[in-house]
Design an enzyme around this catalytic site. Structure first.
Site, mmCIF file in Angstrom:
data_model
loop_
_atom_site.group_PDB
_atom_site.id
_atom_site.type_symbol
_atom_site.label_atom_id
_atom_site.label_comp_id
_atom_site.label_asym_id
_atom_site.label_seq_id
_atom_site.Cartn_x
_atom_site.Cartn_y
_atom_site.Cartn_z
ATOM 1 N N HIS A 31 0.815 -1.223 0.000
ATOM 2 C CA HIS A 31 0.000 0.000 0.000
ATOM 3 C C HIS A 31 0.852 1.279 0.000
ATOM 4 C CE1 HIS A 31 -3.418 -2.576 1.088
ATOM 5 N NE2 HIS A 31 -2.712 -3.032 2.105
HETATM 6 O O1 RIB Z 1 -5.218 -0.070 4.719
HETATM 7 C C1 RIB Z 1 -3.821 -0.060 4.506
HETATM 8 C C2 RIB Z 1 -3.182 1.017 5.310
HETATM 9 O O2 RIB Z 1 -3.408 0.764 6.693
HETATM 10 C C3 RIB Z 1 -1.649 1.033 5.146
HETATM 11 O O3 RIB Z 1 -1.189 2.351 5.324
HETATM 12 C C4 RIB Z 1 -1.188 0.174 6.279
HETATM 13 O O4 RIB Z 1 0.122 0.526 6.719
HETATM 14 C C5 RIB Z 1 -2.183 0.539 7.343
HETATM 15 O O5 RIB Z 1 -1.749 1.736 7.965
#
Ligand code: RIB
Ligand code: CA
Length: 315
Positions: A245
């Site tokens: 992500h």
């Molecule tokens: O949903 C994914 C996000 O939530 C990413 O930033 C992960 O690190 C968590 O913080």
């Protein structure tokens, strides 16, 4: 002429994927000048996100980076953490030494405000990788900073992909929906990396082998982080690897051409518990609500992983 590096503040809740995003930024001094790292409660409580940020900077050999502690809970809701995804420490996977580098004096929110006031308007980019509590608190404390922000490039939300913590909401937005609402209504230029694009950044076995084959402490640690991190998504989505992500945010700063999206209206659900934290993205332009964010939908995954692997090999 060579572009001057973009001045950024990384606001983060490390988190294995945050760690990779930070490493990519620190490996790219010609593109990115990290003014500081501000930590927020999210994946794990604040004391652990600060500890993990220090561990990552030491892993990168960048112990002069300023790391600030920020808000330890959302604006108006109880903190929800994600140890089930990131492990008890928030950085499970590699075994890394206890950090010794200092924590900078002062609150993260004041650092964000000070940097935006010190640097010329339109020269500092904010890169939130966790709940938006620090950013929203800075905007509330110093409304004048809103039109000094060059861009907010954040990981959060989802439309076609729905949610990953509830059927409707992605974790970062869900943890602090009020903060997200303040940020999305701030008027600052926003680029969103939602699950729609981050779920296309899957660390397949071959891609993880490429990390490990870098052979350095960084490459091996990143391979171990993603191996730990991926089991949640594999079980849940049956995906062929962990979605990276947060590195989508720092990769965008280096190669925006790897991403495709639309400039649309995005509003945040802050009332209904059923859809709390949902990013209501008007992807099809069915409302007359003014566009306020560039919402990404596609990624050139091979180019992304080539960039990431090349840059991580520099550390
Ligand atoms: O949903 C994914 C996000 O939530 C990413 O930033 C992960 O690190 C968590 O913080
Ligand atoms: Ca994160």
């Amino acid at each position: 002429p060579a572009m001057t590096p973009r001045k950024i503040i990384i606001d983060t809740d490390p988190g294995q994927d945050d760690a990779v995003a930070i490493l990519l930024a620190l490996a790219s001094p010609e593109d990115i000048d990290v003014l500081g790292i501000t930590c927020v409660a999210g994946n794990v409580p604040l004391d652990l996100t600060v500890r993990n940020a220090r561990i990552v900077c030491e892993l990168a050999g960048k112990t002069d980076v300023k790391i600030f502690a920020g808000c330890d809970r959302p604006l108006g809701r109880a903190l929800v953490t994600a140890e089930h995804v990131h492990g008890k420490t928030g950085l499970d996977g590699p075994v890394l030494p206890e950090p010794t580098m200092p924590i900078a004096e002062g609150h993260a929110v004041d650092f964000i405000i000070d940097m935006l006031r010190e640097h010329a308007p339109g020269t500092v980019t904010l890169c939130p990788l966790g709940p938006l509590t620090n950013i929203a608190t800075a905007l509330q404390k110093a409304p004048d900073i809103a039109n000094r922000i060059a861009k907010i490039v954040l990981m959060g939300g989802g439309y076609f992909e729905g949610g990953n913590i509830t059927p409707a909401a992605e974790f970062n937005i869900y943890v602090d929906p009020q903060a997200a609402d303040i940020v999305f209504k701030s008027g600052a230029p926003i680029v969103v990396m939602p699950l729609d694009v981050t779920h296309k950044a899957l660390v397949t076995t071959a891609r993880n082998d490429a990390f490990r084959n870098i052979g350095s402490a960084v490459g091996i640690a990143v391979a171990q982080m993603t191996e730990f991190f991926e089991r949640f998504d594999k079980e849940k989505y049956g995906s062929e690897g962990a979605p990276l992500h947060d590195p989508c945010v720092t990769a965008y700063l280096i190669r925006p051409d790897l991403f495709k999206g639309r400039h649309i209206n995005v509003e945040i659900e802050t009332e209904s518990e059923l859809t709390m934290g949902m990013t209501v993205a008007d992807w099809w332009g069915v409302t007359d609500r003014a566009p306020n964010a560039t919402f990404m939908g596609d990624l050139e995954a091979d180019g992304f992983f080539t960039l990431l692997t090349e840059r991580l090999a520099r550390l």
